[in-house]
Scaffold this motif. Structure first.
Motif, PDB file in Angstrom:
ATOM      1  N   LEU A 142      23.757  42.712  53.112  1.00  0.00           N
ATOM      2  CA  LEU A 142      25.219  42.764  53.147  1.00  0.00           C
ATOM      3  C   LEU A 142      25.710  43.075  51.743  1.00  0.00           C
ATOM      4  O   LEU A 142      25.238  42.488  50.769  1.00  0.00           O
ATOM      5  CB  LEU A 142      25.806  41.426  53.613  1.00  0.00           C
ATOM      6  N   HIS A 143      26.663  44.012  51.636  1.00  0.00           N
ATOM      7  CA  HIS A 143      27.260  44.356  50.347  1.00  0.00           C
ATOM      8  C   HIS A 143      28.775  44.324  50.535  1.00  0.00           C
ATOM      9  O   HIS A 143      29.353  45.239  51.115  1.00  0.00           O
ATOM     10  CB  HIS A 143      26.787  45.736  49.871  1.00  0.00           C
ATOM     11  N   LEU A 144      29.393  43.263  50.060  1.00  0.00           N
ATOM     12  CA  LEU A 144      30.807  42.986  50.312  1.00  0.00           C
ATOM     13  C   LEU A 144      31.618  43.134  49.031  1.00  0.00           C
ATOM     14  O   LEU A 144      31.346  42.450  48.045  1.00  0.00           O
ATOM     15  CB  LEU A 144      30.965  41.570  50.880  1.00  0.00           C
ATOM     16  N   ARG A 145      32.623  44.023  49.048  1.00  0.00           N
ATOM     17  CA  ARG A 145      33.533  44.171  47.911  1.00  0.00           C
ATOM     18  C   ARG A 145      34.584  43.060  47.985  1.00  0.00           C
ATOM     19  O   ARG A 145      35.591  43.169  48.675  1.00  0.00           O
ATOM     20  CB  ARG A 145      34.213  45.533  47.958  1.00  0.00           C
ATOM     21  N   THR A 146      34.334  41.995  47.260  1.00  0.00           N
ATOM     22  CA  THR A 146      35.241  40.843  47.335  1.00  0.00           C
ATOM     23  C   THR A 146      36.618  41.155  46.756  1.00  0.00           C
ATOM     24  O   THR A 146      37.597  40.519  47.133  1.00  0.00           O
ATOM     25  CB  THR A 146      34.632  39.635  46.607  1.00  0.00           C
ATOM     26  N   ASP A 147      36.684  42.147  45.846  1.00  0.00           N
ATOM     27  CA  ASP A 147      37.991  42.479  45.276  1.00  0.00           C
ATOM     28  C   ASP A 147      38.872  43.215  46.283  1.00  0.00           C
ATOM     29  O   ASP A 147      40.063  43.412  46.037  1.00  0.00           O
ATOM     30  CB  ASP A 147      37.839  43.305  43.996  1.00  0.00           C
ATOM     31  N   HIS A 148      38.314  43.645  47.406  1.00  0.00           N
ATOM     32  CA  HIS A 148      39.109  44.272  48.454  1.00  0.00           C
ATOM     33  C   HIS A 148      39.663  43.248  49.448  1.00  0.00           C
ATOM     34  O   HIS A 148      40.451  43.603  50.316  1.00  0.00           O
ATOM     35  CB  HIS A 148      38.276  45.308  49.203  1.00  0.00           C
ATOM     36  N   ILE A 149      39.231  41.997  49.332  1.00  0.00           N
ATOM     37  CA  ILE A 149      39.759  40.943  50.197  1.00  0.00           C
ATOM     38  C   ILE A 149      41.068  40.453  49.598  1.00  0.00           C
ATOM     39  O   ILE A 149      41.086  39.753  48.589  1.00  0.00           O
ATOM     40  CB  ILE A 149      38.766  39.783  50.352  1.00  0.00           C
ATOM     41  N   THR A 150      42.167  40.843  50.221  1.00  0.00           N
ATOM     42  CA  THR A 150      43.490  40.423  49.746  1.00  0.00           C
ATOM     43  C   THR A 150      43.851  39.034  50.250  1.00  0.00           C
ATOM     44  O   THR A 150      44.491  38.249  49.546  1.00  0.00           O
ATOM     45  CB  THR A 150      44.556  41.434  50.209  1.00  0.00           C
ATOM     46  N   GLU A 151      43.454  38.740  51.476  1.00  0.00           N
ATOM     47  CA  GLU A 151      43.728  37.428  52.069  1.00  0.00           C
ATOM     48  C   GLU A 151      42.461  36.918  52.746  1.00  0.00           C
ATOM     49  O   GLU A 151      41.777  37.670  53.437  1.00  0.00           O
ATOM     50  CB  GLU A 151      44.858  37.505  53.097  1.00  0.00           C
ATOM     51  N   LEU A 152      42.164  35.641  52.550  1.00  0.00           N
ATOM     52  CA  LEU A 152      41.051  34.985  53.219  1.00  0.00           C
ATOM     53  C   LEU A 152      41.612  33.807  53.998  1.00  0.00           C
ATOM     54  O   LEU A 152      42.385  33.011  53.457  1.00  0.00           O
ATOM     55  CB  LEU A 152      40.008  34.517  52.205  1.00  0.00           C
ATOM     56  N   TRP A 153      41.220  33.709  55.267  1.00  0.00           N
ATOM     57  CA  TRP A 153      41.777  32.693  56.158  1.00  0.00           C
ATOM     58  C   TRP A 153      40.677  31.885  56.831  1.00  0.00           C
ATOM     59  O   TRP A 153      39.613  32.416  57.154  1.00  0.00           O
ATOM     60  CB  TRP A 153      42.613  33.350  57.260  1.00  0.00           C
ATOM     61  N   ALA A 154      40.952  30.615  57.054  1.00  0.00           N
ATOM     62  CA  ALA A 154      40.183  29.812  58.004  1.00  0.00           C
ATOM     63  C   ALA A 154      41.017  29.761  59.278  1.00  0.00           C
ATOM     64  O   ALA A 154      42.224  29.480  59.228  1.00  0.00           O
ATOM     65  CB  ALA A 154      39.938  28.410  57.463  1.00  0.00           C
ATOM     66  N   VAL A 155      40.391  30.050  60.410  1.00  0.00           N
ATOM     67  CA  VAL A 155      41.131  30.219  61.657  1.00  0.00           C
ATOM     68  C   VAL A 155      40.477  29.394  62.758  1.00  0.00           C
ATOM     69  O   VAL A 155      39.252  29.454  62.941  1.00  0.00           O
ATOM     70  CB  VAL A 155      41.183  31.698  62.093  1.00  0.00           C
ATOM     71  N   ARG A 156      41.290  28.639  63.486  1.00  0.00           N
ATOM     72  CA  ARG A 156      40.803  27.893  64.654  1.00  0.00           C
ATOM     73  C   ARG A 156      41.236  28.607  65.932  1.00  0.00           C
ATOM     74  O   ARG A 156      42.412  28.915  66.103  1.00  0.00           O
ATOM     75  CB  ARG A 156      41.383  26.478  64.677  1.00  0.00           C
ATOM     76  N   LYS A 157      40.274  28.827  66.820  1.00  0.00           N
ATOM     77  CA  LYS A 157      40.580  29.434  68.113  1.00  0.00           C
ATOM     78  C   LYS A 157      40.038  28.528  69.216  1.00  0.00           C
ATOM     79  O   LYS A 157      38.845  28.192  69.223  1.00  0.00           O
ATOM     80  CB  LYS A 157      39.946  30.820  68.219  1.00  0.00           C
TER      81      LYS A 157
END
Length: 210
Positions: A142-157
């Motif tokens: 996995l190669h994830l550009r963390t600087d492209h993550i504008t919002e990070l959420w924890a979500v309950r469904k």
């Protein structure tokens, strides 16, 4: 292919799926923009919460948003922090390293309009290089550009097996970059270790001007 791969099975797959037209002329349709152009006032929060609370399967979630004509980001902002709350974007690395340290099996979803790739299982070798957060395991990269993550959420469904918790990274347009769950089998409740990890991740700090 890897040394342990089944070559005959692969060759049959190629034969079954090969397209007769092998020309290189390919024109992709432009992607549809994220359906996130509604204003805060246009979200019926009561209906959103009612439909959200009645979900019985996580796969119902995109359809619910389409019916309400609400983008994912707008829904997350509107639903209330009993169902979704903002995380510090650095929490994605915290989560990955914690999962690796505890051998916690996770599910990782990355997709576009054409395909979704899913990893299901533990992660081991976590490293960073500049803005890249990398997993370099034998059977999973996995190669994830963390600087492209504008919002990070924890979500309950909600589901028929109790609610499940995801960690979701969105880009500046509100489109999903990556999504994580704890690994679980259909019909089983969410792993307590994953829920504890997700719920304990650092939240986004709100600065209030004096």
């Amino acid at each position: 292919m890897r040394p342990a791969s089944h070559l005959a099975a692969y060759e049959k797959l190629v034969e079954d799926l090969r397209l007769d037209d092998q020309s290189q002329d390919f024109i992709a349709d432009p992607g549809a923009p994220a359906n996130d152009d509604v204003t805060d006032d246009s979200v019926d929060t009561a209906e959103l919460r009612d439909r959200w609370s009645k979900l019985t399967d996580t796969h119902q979630f995109p359809g619910m948003l389409r019916k309400l004509k609400v983008g994912r980001r707008r829904a997350l902002h509107s639903i209330g922090d009993d169902f979704a709350w903002r995380l510090d974007t650095a929490s994605v690395e915290t989560m990955m390293r914690s999962a690796a340290e505890t051998a916690l099996p996770i599910m990782c979803f990355v997709g576009n309009r054409g395909v979704i790739q899913i990893h299901s299982g533990p992660v081991v070798k976590i490293g960073t290089m500049g803005p890249w957060l990398n997993v370099m395991d034998e059977t999973f990269h996995l190669h994830l550009r963390t600087d492209h993550i504008t919002e990070l959420w924890a979500v309950r469904k909600p589901t028929a097996d109790g609610h499940v918790t995801s960690v979701e990274g969105l880009d500046a347009k509100g489109e999903m970059i990556i999504q994580f769950f704890g690994k679980r089998k259909e019909g089983s409740s969410e792993r307590a270790e994953w829920r504890s990890l997700a719920e304990g991740l650092p939240r986004l700090k709100t600065v209030v001007a004096a």
